[in-house]
Design an enzyme around this catalytic site. Sequence first.
Site, PDB file in Angstrom:
ATOM      1  N   SER A 151       0.791  -1.235   0.000  1.00 11.03           N
ATOM      2  CA  SER A 151       0.000   0.000   0.000  1.00 11.03           C
ATOM      3  C   SER A 151       0.822   1.283   0.000  1.00 11.03           C
ATOM      4  O   SER A 151       0.261   2.369  -0.167  1.00 11.03           O
ATOM      5  CB  SER A 151      -0.961   0.007   1.190  1.00 11.03           C
ATOM      6  OG  SER A 151      -1.998  -0.922   0.991  1.00 11.03           O
ATOM      7  N   LYS A 185       0.375   3.401  -2.967  1.00  7.38           N
ATOM      8  CA  LYS A 185      -0.789   4.278  -3.089  1.00  7.38           C
ATOM      9  C   LYS A 185      -0.413   5.756  -2.986  1.00  7.38           C
ATOM     10  O   LYS A 185      -1.126   6.618  -3.503  1.00  7.38           O
ATOM     11  CB  LYS A 185      -1.824   3.907  -2.026  1.00  7.38           C
ATOM     12  CG  LYS A 185      -2.354   2.486  -2.196  1.00  7.38           C
ATOM     13  CD  LYS A 185      -3.209   2.037  -1.014  1.00  7.38           C
ATOM     14  CE  LYS A 185      -3.634   0.583  -1.163  1.00  7.38           C
ATOM     15  NZ  LYS A 185      -4.429   0.108  -0.005  1.00  7.38           N
ATOM     16  N   TYR A 224      -4.187  -2.733 -10.090  1.00  5.62           N
ATOM     17  CA  TYR A 224      -4.051  -2.510  -8.650  1.00  5.62           C
ATOM     18  C   TYR A 224      -3.173  -3.581  -7.998  1.00  5.62           C
ATOM     19  O   TYR A 224      -2.227  -3.270  -7.259  1.00  5.62           O
ATOM     20  CB  TYR A 224      -5.437  -2.489  -8.009  1.00  5.62           C
ATOM     21  CG  TYR A 224      -5.427  -2.450  -6.497  1.00  5.62           C
ATOM     22  CD1 TYR A 224      -5.114  -1.281  -5.813  1.00  5.62           C
ATOM     23  CD2 TYR A 224      -5.722  -3.591  -5.749  1.00  5.62           C
ATOM     24  CE1 TYR A 224      -5.101  -1.247  -4.421  1.00  5.62           C
ATOM     25  CE2 TYR A 224      -5.711  -3.566  -4.365  1.00  5.62           C
ATOM     26  CZ  TYR A 224      -5.400  -2.399  -3.710  1.00  5.62           C
ATOM     27  OH  TYR A 224      -5.388  -2.362  -2.339  1.00  5.62           O
ATOM     28  N   TYR A 229      -4.321   3.428   8.178  1.00  6.81           N
ATOM     29  CA  TYR A 229      -5.662   2.866   8.325  1.00  6.81           C
ATOM     30  C   TYR A 229      -6.252   3.246   9.687  1.00  6.81           C
ATOM     31  O   TYR A 229      -6.125   4.393  10.122  1.00  6.81           O
ATOM     32  CB  TYR A 229      -5.642   1.347   8.101  1.00  6.81           C
ATOM     33  CG  TYR A 229      -4.887   0.958   6.858  1.00  6.81           C
ATOM     34  CD1 TYR A 229      -5.313   1.414   5.616  1.00  6.81           C
ATOM     35  CD2 TYR A 229      -3.736   0.181   6.912  1.00  6.81           C
ATOM     36  CE1 TYR A 229      -4.624   1.082   4.450  1.00  6.81           C
ATOM     37  CE2 TYR A 229      -3.048  -0.161   5.755  1.00  6.81           C
ATOM     38  CZ  TYR A 229      -3.492   0.292   4.535  1.00  6.81           C
ATOM     39  OH  TYR A 229      -2.800  -0.037   3.408  1.00  6.81           O
ATOM     40  N   VAL A 264       1.309  -3.752   3.914  1.00  8.80           N
ATOM     41  CA  VAL A 264       1.293  -5.029   4.616  1.00  8.80           C
ATOM     42  C   VAL A 264       2.497  -5.903   4.274  1.00  8.80           C
ATOM     43  O   VAL A 264       2.668  -6.979   4.851  1.00  8.80           O
ATOM     44  CB  VAL A 264      -0.023  -5.804   4.364  1.00  8.80           C
ATOM     45  CG1 VAL A 264      -1.200  -5.061   4.951  1.00  8.80           C
ATOM     46  CG2 VAL A 264      -0.218  -6.119   2.898  1.00  8.80           C
TER      47      VAL A 264
END
Length: 317
Positions: free
Chosen positions: A66, A69, A193, A245, A263
């Site tokens: 992530s 992103k 993705y 998060y 992760v």
Amino acid sequence: MPSPDLQTVVAEIAAEMRSRPDRGEVATYIPELGRVDPNQFAIAVALRDGTLVEGGDTETFFSIQSISKVFTLTLALGLAGDRVWNRVGREPSGSPFNSIVQLEHERGIPRNPFINAGAIAITDLILNGHQPRDTLGEILRFLQFLADDDSVFIDQGVAASEERTGYNNRALANFMKGFGVIDNPVEYVLGTYFHHCAIAMTCRQLAKAGSFLAHLGRNPTTGFSVVTAERARRLNAIMLTCGHYDGSGEFAYRVGLPGKSGVGGGILATVPGKASIAVWSPGLDRWGNSHLGRLALEQLTARMGWSIFGSPLATSA
């Protein structure tokens, strides 16, 4: 050259993290990540003058997951500007990164671009009718350019592992498609993705790639402007509030820096005006963030006085 103090601090943190018994748990829900040896740790600090201060396994490639992103959001803002915010919000989620409950409540508009649903929506925007292969090439070249290193690559094994097990992400994407948030074919979006999350980098490369975020949007060694100073500030703001998060508040409290986790065990953090930091240790905490990575950053900011909220307070809370 950096001060000896920073070199000493980084070396001591790396030594401590390598020997700690509490290492967290690797992400077994992506089988390929579950095979990574948790007994690894790396930290790299990229300073304004281009100097890198490193400790641990800084030449080991890992899946940034992530953290990608941050870079896809940067590309999307370059393509669409503030129209990006018609697709995603800018608020902390307070929910797990793969939650579908919140998405249903908010009629298909993801809470922010760093949860899975938000990043899928951003990926759809970047695709913009192009083939996934072309879009992936653009994302990969962007990261290679920022890191000044063509060895950054997409780990096809990790990407395939995500595609085989990404049922929850398929649910999120199809749900958004039903609300008209996704324009391109769902399989195109998800393929892109999964592959950009599977980009593999070293801590050294990741720290260099994030340097523009710490220096008003410019590469501090070349002077090349990646984004405007205003956009860099706003990217940092979203990293601070949404980058971990439903553990983002805890990270801000403990570390006090904008950051984005993955992760795969990596964290990219920025010290505005001073440094870009990458840490990696595969074991995760209960929020899905690197356990030792967060502890290392907490120690680093406390010992160097780098928290954006000021000098550290003496506390054990």
